[in-house]
Design a protein around this motif. Sequence first.
Motif, short mmCIF file in Angstrom:
data_model
loop_
_atom_site.label_atom_id
_atom_site.label_comp_id
_atom_site.label_asym_id
_atom_site.label_seq_id
_atom_site.Cartn_x
_atom_site.Cartn_y
_atom_site.Cartn_z
N PRO A 225 0.98 -1.31 0.06
CA PRO A 225 0.11 0.02 0.13
C PRO A 225 0.92 1.24 0.02
O PRO A 225 1.99 1.39 0.57
CB PRO A 225 -1.06 -0.26 1.33
N ASP A 226 0.29 2.23 -0.56
CA ASP A 226 0.96 3.61 -0.58
C ASP A 226 0.15 4.53 0.46
O ASP A 226 -1.02 4.87 -0.02
CB ASP A 226 1.16 4.28 -2.03
N ILE A 227 0.55 5.21 1.33
CA ILE A 227 -0.08 5.74 2.26
C ILE A 227 0.20 7.40 2.30
O ILE A 227 1.55 7.86 2.04
CB ILE A 227 0.11 5.50 3.60
N LEU A 228 -0.60 8.33 2.27
CA LEU A 228 -0.45 9.62 2.32
C LEU A 228 -1.08 10.30 3.76
O LEU A 228 -2.20 10.41 3.72
CB LEU A 228 -0.88 10.25 1.21
N LEU A 229 -0.21 10.57 4.50
CA LEU A 229 -0.37 11.46 5.63
C LEU A 229 -0.38 12.87 5.78
O LEU A 229 0.79 13.25 5.55
CB LEU A 229 0.14 10.53 6.89
N VAL A 246 9.66 7.16 4.69
CA VAL A 246 9.05 8.20 4.22
C VAL A 246 9.91 8.77 3.17
O VAL A 246 11.00 8.97 3.13
CB VAL A 246 8.97 9.13 5.41
N ARG A 247 9.16 9.29 2.22
CA ARG A 247 9.70 10.17 0.91
C ARG A 247 10.12 11.43 1.38
O ARG A 247 9.24 12.31 1.54
CB ARG A 247 8.87 10.03 -0.27
N LEU A 248 11.50 11.52 1.60
CA LEU A 248 11.79 13.04 2.34
C LEU A 248 11.70 14.04 1.05
O LEU A 248 11.19 15.18 1.51
CB LEU A 248 13.31 12.90 2.71
N PRO A 249 12.01 13.96 -0.21
CA PRO A 249 11.59 14.95 -1.14
C PRO A 249 10.23 15.40 -1.24
O PRO A 249 9.89 16.55 -1.33
CB PRO A 249 11.79 14.37 -2.38
N ARG A 250 9.19 14.65 -0.85
CA ARG A 250 7.85 14.86 -0.77
C ARG A 250 7.44 15.82 0.50
O ARG A 250 6.77 16.75 0.34
CB ARG A 250 6.89 13.74 -0.58
N TRP A 251 8.17 15.26 1.49
CA TRP A 251 7.92 16.22 2.67
C TRP A 251 8.61 17.44 2.73
O TRP A 251 7.96 18.44 3.10
CB TRP A 251 8.59 15.33 3.88
N MET A 252 9.93 17.57 2.01
CA MET A 252 10.47 18.80 2.10
C MET A 252 9.67 19.84 1.05
O MET A 252 9.70 21.17 1.31
CB MET A 252 11.83 18.77 1.61
N LYS A 253 8.79 19.36 0.02
CA LYS A 253 8.14 19.99 -0.78
C LYS A 253 6.76 20.30 -0.52
O LYS A 253 6.39 21.56 -0.75
CB LYS A 253 8.07 19.22 -2.21
N VAL A 256 4.07 16.85 3.42
CA VAL A 256 3.08 15.85 3.78
C VAL A 256 4.15 14.44 3.95
O VAL A 256 5.00 14.48 3.44
CB VAL A 256 2.04 15.47 2.66
N ILE A 257 3.23 13.66 4.50
CA ILE A 257 4.21 12.34 5.02
C ILE A 257 3.77 11.03 3.88
O ILE A 257 2.56 10.55 3.92
CB ILE A 257 3.92 11.78 6.25
N SER A 258 4.62 10.80 3.00
CA SER A 258 4.23 9.80 1.91
C SER A 258 5.03 8.72 2.23
O SER A 258 6.36 8.91 2.03
CB SER A 258 4.35 10.29 0.46
N PHE A 259 4.37 7.42 2.20
CA PHE A 259 5.21 6.18 2.27
C PHE A 259 4.57 5.00 2.02
O PHE A 259 3.34 4.71 2.12
CB PHE A 259 5.72 6.40 3.88
#
Length: 276
Positions: A225-229, A246-253, A256-259
């Motif tokens: 599963p792919d979760i977006l928090l 956790v995908r750090l580039p998504r958090w930095m941009k 949001v916590i995508s993982f």
Amino acid sequence: MGIDGVIIIDNTGRPIVQTAFKSGTTAVAAQHVDALNNAYEAAANQNQSVVDPIIFVDSSLGPSVCCNVQHNSLRIACPVHSETDPLFVLAFLQTLLDVLQEYLGDISATSIRENFDIVYQLLEEMLDSGYPSTTELNTLREIVTPPSLFKKILAVAGSAGLTKAVSTPFSSPIPWRATGLRYNNNEIFFDIVEEMQGTISKEGKSLNVEVWGRIRTNTRLSGTPDILLTLNQPQVLSDCSFHPCVRLPRWMKDKVISFVPPDGRPPLSSWRAQTM
């Protein structure tokens, strides 16, 4: 740079498990055990319950430090001779405790002695030539079979070889998630815990307030599963740390916590809220 070895010591000051040291002899390990025991004895004489996590040791190989943590009645130490960041060593010790907690449940001298072979295999897989190697729980389960009542019965019967780890370890492309996970009920829970520390003046006004928070997950989801928090006010968070999932580039941009969540109950994130 690196960790010389790992020593697990009981409450009497005797080593239970000791890994092979990459430098020096067994006498070097004994010198660090003595230094740690002396530190605990000195702390007890001063009515203190804890000792410094970093203790200087004048060993036969020269100056070194003994990084250590205490868990219940156990003391876990990592001697270090080369120039190494102490936080690097302490972070490894915390990871080791988390893995032992998942494997043994109650971490005690008794549980470690009863599962000595498993603990030693875990140490061999997690530490390679002084550097953390395989630390993801799901990957470790493919290499080192967790203890079970059935396995203990087979060991007593002389048939322990019938229970083996997965024949193809590292088969999952995602280290923190095993392949082929299937659940009848798919669910994920998030536990958000926050602790507040502050200073209040005698007039009742807050002078300094900080909030420390962390998120733990309890995941029982099939497949990958792919979760977006999303968080309500991510801009107030600082000093954030995340699980490798956790995908750090998504958090930095996007903040949001995508993982892709690890299976089980791993810590997902921790942070400090800005001073109010």
